[in-house]
Every structure is written in C-alpha cells, then in structure tokens.
Design a protein around this motif. Structure first.
Motif, PDB file in Angstrom:
ATOM      1  N   LEU A 249      37.656  46.483  44.808  1.00 55.58           N
ATOM      2  CA  LEU A 249      38.221  45.401  43.989  1.00 55.58           C
ATOM      3  C   LEU A 249      37.468  45.266  42.672  1.00 55.58           C
ATOM      4  N   PHE A 250      36.132  45.308  42.774  1.00 55.59           N
ATOM      5  CA  PHE A 250      35.305  45.153  41.575  1.00 55.59           C
ATOM      6  C   PHE A 250      35.540  46.290  40.586  1.00 55.59           C
TER       7      PHE A 250
ATOM      8  N   ALA B 230      32.702  45.255  52.779  1.00 54.70           N
ATOM      9  CA  ALA B 230      31.878  45.782  51.683  1.00 54.70           C
ATOM     10  C   ALA B 230      32.689  46.762  50.842  1.00 54.70           C
ATOM     11  N   ALA B 231      33.430  47.630  51.523  1.00 46.51           N
ATOM     12  CA  ALA B 231      34.217  48.636  50.812  1.00 46.51           C
ATOM     13  C   ALA B 231      35.281  47.972  49.951  1.00 46.51           C
ATOM     14  N   ALA B 232      35.975  46.995  50.529  1.00 51.65           N
ATOM     15  CA  ALA B 232      37.048  46.321  49.795  1.00 51.65           C
ATOM     16  C   ALA B 232      36.490  45.615  48.558  1.00 51.65           C
TER      17      ALA B 232
ATOM     18  N   ALA C  76      42.757  44.402  34.409  1.00 51.76           N
ATOM     19  CA  ALA C  76      42.742  43.380  33.353  1.00 51.76           C
ATOM     20  C   ALA C  76      43.189  43.957  32.008  1.00 51.76           C
ATOM     21  N   LEU C  77      42.793  45.203  31.749  1.00 49.40           N
ATOM     22  CA  LEU C  77      43.199  45.850  30.502  1.00 49.40           C
ATOM     23  C   LEU C  77      44.714  45.890  30.383  1.00 49.40           C
ATOM     24  N   PHE C  78      45.386  46.074  31.525  1.00 50.76           N
ATOM     25  CA  PHE C  78      46.837  46.230  31.497  1.00 50.76           C
ATOM     26  C   PHE C  78      47.569  44.890  31.534  1.00 50.76           C
ATOM     27  N   VAL C  79      47.103  43.977  32.394  1.00 51.74           N
ATOM     28  CA  VAL C  79      47.908  42.772  32.623  1.00 51.74           C
ATOM     29  C   VAL C  79      47.708  41.695  31.558  1.00 51.74           C
TER      30      VAL C  79
END
Lengths: 261, 235
Positions: free
Chosen positions: A17-18, A11-13, A25-28
């Motif tokens: 991730l979300f 759940a934490a991961a 995404a803004l960077f890549v």
C-alpha cells in the motif's frame, strides 16, 4: 488463519500500500484535461526532446563500451578483474550530488582535465556524461552476469570448428546473453532517464540544452505544478513499460536462449 | 530537570529565508539566541519559490522571509501568513570570477558562459526585467550566452566562484558574501531593478511568541544595521 499468516499478510499489505499510494496519487489528483494543459507548458517539449536525445546517446555509449567490458569481466578470474568489477559499481552507491561534484572536478573548466581546454560543464555533452556515469553500472552488472552464464564449452566448440574469437563471441556468446543484456540496457536507460542530481550540478538547468525531464519537473514544481505532474505521469508510464520489458518482455522478445547450429 | 523543562518550553524558531539572506540572518539568529538563551533559531535557506512551495504543501515554519513579493503574496492569498512587512531591498550586480577583469553590464554579452537564476526564482525574474530594460536586442544577446538557469541565487554565485561560468547576475549581498572569489560591478540605479524583501509570520507558527520577537529584531534599527552591513538597502 494462523497468526503467522495474519502477521506476514498485514506487514506485506502495508508495504504494498505504501509503495503504491504515491504513484496512485500522481494519477488520481489530476484529470485528463489538466494533463493535456500541463503538457503544453513551454518547458515540456524541449525537455522531452532533450531527454530522448541524451538517453539514446548515453545508452549507445554504455552498450558500445560496456559490452566488451562486461565480456572481459565475465571471462577473467584475475584479482584485477574483480577489483574493476567492484569499482565500476561505485556510481550505484555514490550519492548523485557527490557524482555531480566529482564530475565537475574532473571535467569542469578548473577540473582535472580542465587544463586540456575541455569545456564540457553546462553543455548537452555534460548531460550525457552524467547519464553514462550513473547508468553504466546497471548494464555492466546485468551484462557480466549474462555472459557468465554462457557455457565455456560452447565457445570452445565454436573455436575448434574454426570460428575466430570475434565470430564465436558474436555468433555464440552474444545471442545466448542477449536477454540479460536487453534487461540490463533497459535498467540502464531507466536510470539515465531519471538522472537528476549529477545533471543539475554538472550540466546546469537550461531549457533545450541541459534541462532534462527530471530537471523540468523540479523547476516546474515551483511555478507550474500541473506541468510537473504531467511530466511525472509520462515518466511513470515510461518506467512501467521498461519494467515490463525487464520482467518478461526482454527474454520473450528475443526468444529463449538457443545454441546456434 | 530544570534544564530539561527549559528545553521543552523553549523550542526552535524555524525561519524559512531566501538564500541571499544567509549571512545576515545567521548573524541575526546568533544575536537572537544571545538574548533568548533558551531559544534556538533554525534557518532553512533556499530559493524563495522553493520555500514558498514547501510552505504551500504544509511545511511547518514560524517565519518566511522572501526575496520578492510574488512568493509572499501567493502565501497571503492562501491566508497562510499574517501581515507581511518589507524589511530590506537589494540591488543586482554583474559578477565575474575573482581573477577576471571586471565586466560592466553593457559588456555582459561578451562573456562566453553566463549563468542566471531561473525565471521562477526571484533573482532570475529580477534579472530578466533588468535586461529587458536595456532593450530586447540586448536581452537576446545576453540570453544567447546563458548556459544555465539555477534554482537559487547561491547556486548562481557558486558557478562563478568555481570559475565554471564567466559571468552572472546576482544580488550585491551575494557578491559580498562571495568575497575574493568573485568580482562585482554595480549597475547604474536607473538601469537596475531592485529586489524587495518581505517577511511575515506564518499563521500556523508553532512558536508565535518567539516568531514575533525575531520579526521585531529584523525590523528594529539593530536589524537594519546588520542587514546594511551585509550590503542590503533599507526598505
């Protein structure tokens, strides 16, 4: 590994991730050359200057007026103080569009104060007002909490040693509360920098006068995605630096609280 | 059970439409629903450039009606729409608050606070072209009074209707929709720039059958009549 650990870990991961993915995404999805090209779009320069100017002005107002209020709120136990403390937190939970409409109805030409000949809507001053409105609560909350932690005994000692109220505030309370005030100011500045909805409605959208960075991003998104993305990256970097200040830099920069001799 | 089945089969026609089409497309939508009792028309209104951006980024819709050909062409280039058809035109007018004296185009620079559409918004681009036709000096004198460039034409209208701005340039249809809250002055045809409204079905329309029906209604004589009642010009 226990089922408990596995479940919680998953759940934490998932959440981490979300939360991270959109920023990644803004960077890549861009490149250094695209960013540089985007930053040369005509609306970028004026938006940068305007955001820098208005957030500096709004932070100055918030600190100048908010510090005395935070101090009074932290020292008073009256019911009025509690009511005020709650009321000034309202802008945090009010939707920005509601704030914009409310500001227009208060300070607009046909608003409550419009009869006084006040012509604030659609000016740079309106941008600053909108920023103060939405960002002051963050400074007040952090400031009130920081002042509350100042030991009343220390102030009494200062007073018995002959310090006047202003002097005991400036030499005892202020230094002790400084780390909290600094992180409050940083949060407040970040909120002002990101202010969008109220500005759009109350101040309008004019390059160089009222089009701040978030408004420029919104405008550019529909004509020049590259410029929008470049500006977004700038804001993410600014936010990241602020986060570092709030999380660690604030206290570290200004030293651990110490009692003046 | 039959009702449930009908609801499942029918579904919504999603129409992305330029903000200026609000009243006329609401009326056409009501007309369409009367003739297709199981269908529902859902309008998504906004600046054409905003709707185009959403469609570019994968928004799902059946039809797109734009206030200029720039946005439509951009979708056509990405082969997101089927053949667009122009269904209406619109003219620019100068508006002032309902209680102010009317203002002719030549007197526009006298207004203290002018609001225009942003250059990315069709109405803003048309306004810029119209002002440029009057000469660079006139355009500059107007721009000196501009206090905001809004992201759709209805926001421009709202600023004048609220009395926060002294003058603005909107479409004639918006001035009509604004009722008594605004007062419009028309611009001579030779000086004006006319907005062109294309409509097209999205290639990925979830309801292609209903979309084609709605498109036919918009282009039909009845559709024309409805649009003309709201102040639109024939294509």
């Amino acid at each position: 590994m226990s089922l408990f650990k596995l479940g919680f870990g998953a759940a934490a991961a998932l959440l981490v991730l979300f939360l991270a993915l959109p920023v990644v995404a803004l960077f890549v999805t861009t490149s250094a050359s695209e960013i540089l090209l985007g930053l040369r779009a005509p609306l970028v320069g004026p938006a940068l200057r305007l955001s820098f100017f208005t957030t500096t002005a709004s932070l100055a107002i918030v600190v100048a007026l908010g510090t005395p209020l935070a101090w009074l709120l932290s020292r008073s136990t009256s019911r009025l103080a509690r009511a005020v403390e709650t009321a000034v937190q309202l802008p945090v939970v009010i939707p920005p569009a509601v704030a914009g409409l409310a500001l227009l109805l208060a300070f607009g030409r046909r608003g409550l104060l419009g009869g006084l000949g006040l012509q604030l809507a659609f000016t740079t001053a309106a941008v600053v007002l909108a920023e103060v409105f939405v960002s002051a609560p963050f400074y007040l909350q952090a400031g009130t909490a920081a002042f509350r932690r100042v030991d009343t005994e220390l102030l009494l000692v200062a007073r018995t040693l002959g310090a006047r109220p202003l002097r005991s505030f400036a030499r005892v309370a202020l230094p002790l509360a400084l780390p909290g005030l600094v992180s409050g100011a940083a949060m407040s500045w970040a909120r002002a920098l990101g202010e969008f909805g109220a500005t759009l409605m109350f101040a309008g959208n004019l390059s160089g006068r009222t089009q701040t960075l978030p408004l420029a991003i919104y405008t550019a998104m529909e004509s020049d995605l590259g410029a929008a993305q470049s500006l977004s990256l700038l804001l993410v970097l600014a936010a990241f630096v602020l986060l570092l200040i709030v999380r660690s830099g604030g206290p570290a920069l200004f030293g651990a609280p110490r009692v003046p001799r | 059970m039959a009702l449930l089945l009908a609801a499942l089969l029918a579904g919504d026609v999603v129409v992305f439409a330029a903000a200026s089409l609000k009243e006329s497309f609401e009326e056409l939508g009501a007309l369409f629903e009367k003739e297709h009792p199981s269908a529902k028309v859902r309008l998504d209104l906004g600046g054409s450039q905003e709707l185009r951006t959403q469609l570019d980024h994968g928004a799902s819709a059946d039809l797109f009606a734009s206030a200029d050909e720039v946005q439509m062409d951009s979708l056509a280039r990405h082969t997101l729409v089927l053949a667009p058809a122009v269904f209406a035109r619109n003219e620019l007018v100068v508006i002032v608050p309902g209680n102010a004296p009317p203002l002719a185009l030549d007197d526009l620079p006298r207004a203290r606070r002018i609001v225009l559409g942003d250059k990315a918004v069709p109405v803003g681009a048309y306004s810029d072209r119209m002002l440029a036709k009057r000469g660079a000096a006139f355009r500059r004198s107007v721009e000196a009074q501009v206090v905001s460039r809004e992201l759709n034409v209805r926001q421009v209208l709202a600023k004048v209707a609220l009395g926060e701005a002294d003058a603005a340039i909107v479409y004639r249809t918006d001035a009509i929709a604004g009722g008594t809250r605004v007062r419009a002055t028309r611009i001579a045809a030779a000086d004006n720039v006319f907005a062109v409204y294309p409509i097209a079905q999205l290639k990925a329309a979830p309801q292609p059958g209903l979309a084609a029906d709605f498109l036919r209604l918009v282009l039909s004589p009845r559709g024309r009549a409805t649009l003309s009642r709201h102040g639109f010009l024939p294509p």
